[in-house]
Design a protein around this motif. Structure first.
Motif, PDB file in Angstrom:
ATOM      1  N   VAL A 294       1.022  -1.179  -0.038  1.00 34.23           N
ATOM      2  CA  VAL A 294       0.040   0.022   0.199  1.00 34.23           C
ATOM      3  C   VAL A 294       0.910   1.255   0.077  1.00 34.23           C
ATOM      4  O   VAL A 294       0.825   2.108  -0.755  1.00 34.23           O
ATOM      5  N   PRO A 295       2.007   1.557   0.879  1.00 38.07           N
ATOM      6  CA  PRO A 295       2.773   2.604   1.029  1.00 38.07           C
ATOM      7  C   PRO A 295       3.609   2.660  -0.224  1.00 38.07           C
ATOM      8  O   PRO A 295       3.827   3.685  -0.822  1.00 38.07           O
ATOM      9  N   ALA A 296       4.047   1.459  -0.758  1.00 39.28           N
ATOM     10  CA  ALA A 296       4.906   1.390  -1.990  1.00 39.28           C
ATOM     11  C   ALA A 296       4.080   1.845  -3.164  1.00 39.28           C
ATOM     12  O   ALA A 296       4.878   2.618  -4.115  1.00 39.28           O
ATOM     13  N   ILE A 297       3.019   1.685  -3.266  1.00 39.97           N
ATOM     14  CA  ILE A 297       2.035   2.163  -4.517  1.00 39.97           C
ATOM     15  C   ILE A 297       1.880   3.538  -4.510  1.00 39.97           C
ATOM     16  O   ILE A 297       1.757   4.410  -5.404  1.00 39.97           O
ATOM     17  N   ILE A 298       1.464   3.811  -3.126  1.00 38.57           N
ATOM     18  CA  ILE A 298       1.182   5.410  -2.860  1.00 38.57           C
ATOM     19  C   ILE A 298       2.321   6.479  -3.256  1.00 38.57           C
ATOM     20  O   ILE A 298       2.191   7.456  -3.815  1.00 38.57           O
ATOM     21  N   LEU A 299       3.321   5.882  -2.737  1.00 42.36           N
ATOM     22  CA  LEU A 299       4.614   6.582  -2.768  1.00 42.36           C
ATOM     23  C   LEU A 299       5.546   6.526  -3.895  1.00 42.36           C
ATOM     24  O   LEU A 299       6.543   6.844  -4.180  1.00 42.36           O
ATOM     25  N   SER A 300       4.949   5.840  -5.055  1.00 37.79           N
ATOM     26  CA  SER A 300       5.627   5.714  -6.247  1.00 37.79           C
ATOM     27  C   SER A 300       5.435   6.734  -7.414  1.00 37.79           C
ATOM     28  O   SER A 300       6.401   6.512  -8.218  1.00 37.79           O
ATOM     29  N   ILE A 306       5.509  12.938  -7.093  1.00 35.59           N
ATOM     30  CA  ILE A 306       6.521  12.793  -5.875  1.00 35.59           C
ATOM     31  C   ILE A 306       6.765  14.273  -5.531  1.00 35.59           C
ATOM     32  O   ILE A 306       7.030  14.554  -4.502  1.00 35.59           O
ATOM     33  N   ALA A 307       6.957  15.202  -6.643  1.00 30.40           N
ATOM     34  CA  ALA A 307       7.422  16.675  -6.379  1.00 30.40           C
ATOM     35  C   ALA A 307       6.311  17.265  -5.503  1.00 30.40           C
ATOM     36  O   ALA A 307       6.739  18.306  -4.882  1.00 30.40           O
ATOM     37  N   GLN A 314       9.350  12.918   0.493  1.00 28.30           N
ATOM     38  CA  GLN A 314      10.049  12.553  -0.816  1.00 28.30           C
ATOM     39  C   GLN A 314      11.355  11.606  -0.496  1.00 28.30           C
ATOM     40  O   GLN A 314      11.618  11.027  -1.455  1.00 28.30           O
ATOM     41  N   ASN A 315      11.921  12.067   0.632  1.00 32.31           N
ATOM     42  CA  ASN A 315      13.013  11.215   1.121  1.00 32.31           C
ATOM     43  C   ASN A 315      12.726   9.931   1.269  1.00 32.31           C
ATOM     44  O   ASN A 315      13.692   8.895   1.029  1.00 32.31           O
ATOM     45  N   THR A 317      10.538   8.196  -0.143  1.00 30.26           N
ATOM     46  CA  THR A 317      10.323   7.465  -1.441  1.00 30.26           C
ATOM     47  C   THR A 317      11.611   6.855  -2.046  1.00 30.26           C
ATOM     48  O   THR A 317      11.396   5.963  -2.896  1.00 30.26           O
ATOM     49  N   LEU A 318      12.737   7.432  -1.720  1.00 27.90           N
ATOM     50  CA  LEU A 318      14.025   7.131  -2.266  1.00 27.90           C
ATOM     51  C   LEU A 318      14.143   5.482  -1.935  1.00 27.90           C
ATOM     52  O   LEU A 318      15.084   4.872  -2.599  1.00 27.90           O
ATOM     53  N   LEU A 319      13.439   4.960  -0.845  1.00 29.69           N
ATOM     54  CA  LEU A 319      13.646   3.672  -0.520  1.00 29.69           C
ATOM     55  C   LEU A 319      12.721   2.622  -1.187  1.00 29.69           C
ATOM     56  O   LEU A 319      12.685   1.526  -1.181  1.00 29.69           O
ATOM     57  N   ASN A 320      11.839   3.161  -1.910  1.00 33.35           N
ATOM     58  CA  ASN A 320      10.888   2.453  -2.719  1.00 33.35           C
ATOM     59  C   ASN A 320      11.170   2.114  -4.244  1.00 33.35           C
ATOM     60  O   ASN A 320      11.398   3.020  -4.913  1.00 33.35           O
ATOM     61  N   PRO A 321      11.561   1.009  -4.637  1.00 28.39           N
ATOM     62  CA  PRO A 321      11.994   0.441  -5.958  1.00 28.39           C
ATOM     63  C   PRO A 321      10.856   0.919  -6.930  1.00 28.39           C
ATOM     64  O   PRO A 321      11.266   1.332  -7.967  1.00 28.39           O
ATOM     65  N   MET A 322       9.648   0.765  -6.675  1.00 28.33           N
ATOM     66  CA  MET A 322       8.516   1.199  -7.805  1.00 28.33           C
ATOM     67  C   MET A 322       8.673   2.754  -8.217  1.00 28.33           C
ATOM     68  O   MET A 322       8.298   3.009  -9.310  1.00 28.33           O
ATOM     69  N   ARG A 323       9.335   3.550  -7.222  1.00 27.77           N
ATOM     70  CA  ARG A 323       9.386   4.917  -7.709  1.00 27.77           C
ATOM     71  C   ARG A 323      10.570   5.191  -8.903  1.00 27.77           C
ATOM     72  O   ARG A 323       9.979   5.725  -9.908  1.00 27.77           O
ATOM     73  N   TYR A 324      11.494   4.404  -8.884  1.00 32.42           N
ATOM     74  CA  TYR A 324      12.490   4.361  -9.927  1.00 32.42           C
ATOM     75  C   TYR A 324      11.712   3.661 -11.341  1.00 32.42           C
ATOM     76  O   TYR A 324      11.937   4.264 -12.241  1.00 32.42           O
ATOM     77  N   PHE A 325      11.113   2.660 -10.921  1.00 29.26           N
ATOM     78  CA  PHE A 325      10.602   1.829 -12.089  1.00 29.26           C
ATOM     79  C   PHE A 325       9.480   2.420 -12.797  1.00 29.26           C
ATOM     80  O   PHE A 325       9.323   2.502 -14.116  1.00 29.26           O
ATOM     81  N   MET A 326       8.803   3.366 -12.231  1.00 25.62           N
ATOM     82  CA  MET A 326       7.807   4.252 -12.891  1.00 25.62           C
ATOM     83  C   MET A 326       8.319   5.385 -13.714  1.00 25.62           C
ATOM     84  O   MET A 326       7.928   5.306 -15.046  1.00 25.62           O
ATOM     85  N   VAL A 327       9.372   5.811 -13.415  1.00 25.98           N
ATOM     86  CA  VAL A 327      10.170   6.474 -14.429  1.00 25.98           C
ATOM     87  C   VAL A 327      10.728   5.963 -15.552  1.00 25.98           C
ATOM     88  O   VAL A 327      10.644   6.173 -16.672  1.00 25.98           O
ATOM     89  N   VAL A 328      11.393   4.728 -15.395  1.00 26.92           N
ATOM     90  CA  VAL A 328      11.569   3.913 -16.450  1.00 26.92           C
ATOM     91  C   VAL A 328      10.456   3.430 -17.489  1.00 26.92           C
ATOM     92  O   VAL A 328      10.553   3.472 -18.573  1.00 26.92           O
ATOM     93  N   LEU A 329       9.524   2.946 -16.889  1.00 30.32           N
ATOM     94  CA  LEU A 329       8.398   2.413 -18.010  1.00 30.32           C
ATOM     95  C   LEU A 329       7.747   3.770 -18.465  1.00 30.32           C
ATOM     96  O   LEU A 329       7.619   3.538 -19.740  1.00 30.32           O
ATOM     97  N   ARG A 330       7.387   5.019 -17.980  1.00 33.22           N
ATOM     98  CA  ARG A 330       6.955   6.094 -18.519  1.00 33.22           C
ATOM     99  C   ARG A 330       8.093   6.611 -19.679  1.00 33.22           C
ATOM    100  O   ARG A 330       7.572   7.278 -20.738  1.00 33.22           O
TER     101      ARG A 330
END
Length: 369
Positions: A294-300, A306-307, A314-315, A317-330
């Motif tokens: 739940v927090p991983a999806i909300i903070l992704s 995120i801005a 925001q700090n 979210t740096l521990l959330n791998p889905m944050r980085y994957f969203m940037v890669v996907l889009r």
């Protein structure tokens, strides 16, 4: 070592595929969720119900209102004759908007004087209200251009021309569907791996693993590979549906996309195995997975940028791998971002995956003995 890991991996696959409920959980929900989210999770507004209160019967008001009636974004549901009818309609949510044209609208325009149009919008959902006003502004700008050209007057000295990059039609589905790839992968892989070790403990087969020649690292690798292969297959199917069914453009390299998928699966599996190593029963593993999901999806950044979050969040979210994957996907789907511009997203996922797998190995060894 390799033969032992393969044997354990086959055992894990058999445990998943023999159980009818496990087969359904792994394969059916992700495809259904992709179709549901692909159509339901959209920021676009279609057929917005609105009412017309036209006190002017001139040609200009009729032309303006025809722009609303001809738009697929609006649906006229009421024609008002008194101002007192406006408030009850919006209070009951019968309409989202009321277009009020004053009695001197046409005459003012014919005399070269500016005239106003009142737009009354239900602001209880601020996002919907803002989208509605954007649609209204587009119609009014188009009417102004046509009216200026017809009466023979010069247009304004500066003319606003807009162009949307990466999503020229401003289809919110182009933004949502690539994110769903990451969401479904995270849910499926985390659930599969978070139940693997806990299932052994609950079914009483954990002790049998202890007396085999398998070392803790080999057991974890054997537990991780089925989730990895299932995630890779799920990702391929979802990408094919996104491109061929939802017509989402895939402008970047498949190699770059799959490299990001592999790193993301590595991190998701690491988190899942950490949860599973801490869990004694499958119920605990399931609860732990949802506490993470739940927090991983909300903070992704899946839906909320995120801005826009507070700096402290925001700090986190740096521990959330889905944050980085969203940037890669889009980036790969919509922008065609090359590999070298995404390295800043790749290495954090790799670090998170390696650290989580190392911690999972330590926990497994610690709880084993």
């Amino acid at each position: 070592m390799g033969r032992r890991i393969v044997a354990l991996m086959v055992k894990e696959f058999l445990a998943l595929l023999k159980d009818k409920k496990s087969r359904l959980v792994v394969f059916v929900p992700p495809l259904l969720q992709l179709l549901v989210f692909g159509y339901a999770a959209t920021f676009d507004l279609k057929h917005v119900p609105y009412a017309i209160y036209n006190e002017d019967q001139g040609s200009a008001s009729r032309e303006l209102l025809s722009g609303f009636q001809g738009s697929p974004n609006f649906l006229p549901v009421a024609y008002l004759t008194h101002e007192e009818e406006i408030a009850p309609l919006i209070d009951r949510r019968d309409v989202l908007m009321v277009v009020h044209v004053g009695p001197r609208f046409t005459s003012d325009l014919l005399l070269g004087r500016p005239s106003t149009i009142q737009i009354i919008v239900d602001g209880r959902n601020s996002n919907t209200a803002l989208l509605t006003l954007n649609y209204v502004q587009t119609i009014i700008v188009h009417f102004n251009e046509q009216w200026t050209a017809r009466v023979g007057k010069d247009g304004p000295p500066a003319r606003l021309v807009t162009r949307a990059w990466f999503n020229p039609n401003l289809e919110s589905r182009w933004f949502i569907v690539p994110g769903i790839v990451g969401l479904l992968l995270l849910v499926v892989v985390t659930l599969v791996t978070s139940l693997s070790v806990a299932r052994e403990r609950e079914q009483g087969t954990f002790d049998q693993l202890l007396v085999t020649p398998l070392r803790p690292v080999e057991i974890l690798i054997g537990k991780a590979l089925p989730g990895f292969l299932i995630g890779l297959a799920e990702a391929t199917v979802i990408i094919l549906i996104a491109v061929n069914w939802f017509r989402i453009p895939l402008l970047g390299s498949l190699a770059t996309l799959y490299f990001g998928i592999i790193l993301f699966l590595l991190s998701a599996i690491g988190v899942g195995l950490m949860i599973s190593s801490l869990s004694v029963t499958q119920q605990q593993g399931l609860l732990g997975a949802f506490l993470f999901l739940v927090p991983a999806i909300i903070l992704s950044g899946f839906t909320t940028p995120i801005a826009n979050m507070p700096p402290f969040i925001q700090n986190i979210t740096l521990l959330n791998p889905m944050r980085y994957f969203m940037v890669v996907l889009r980036g790969v789907f919509l922008e065609g971002t090359p590999f070298h511009l995404l390295t800043g997203q790749f290495w954090p996922m790799a670090v998170i995956g390696i650290v989580c797998l190392a911690v999972a190995t330590w926990l497994f060894r610690h709880r084993m003995y």
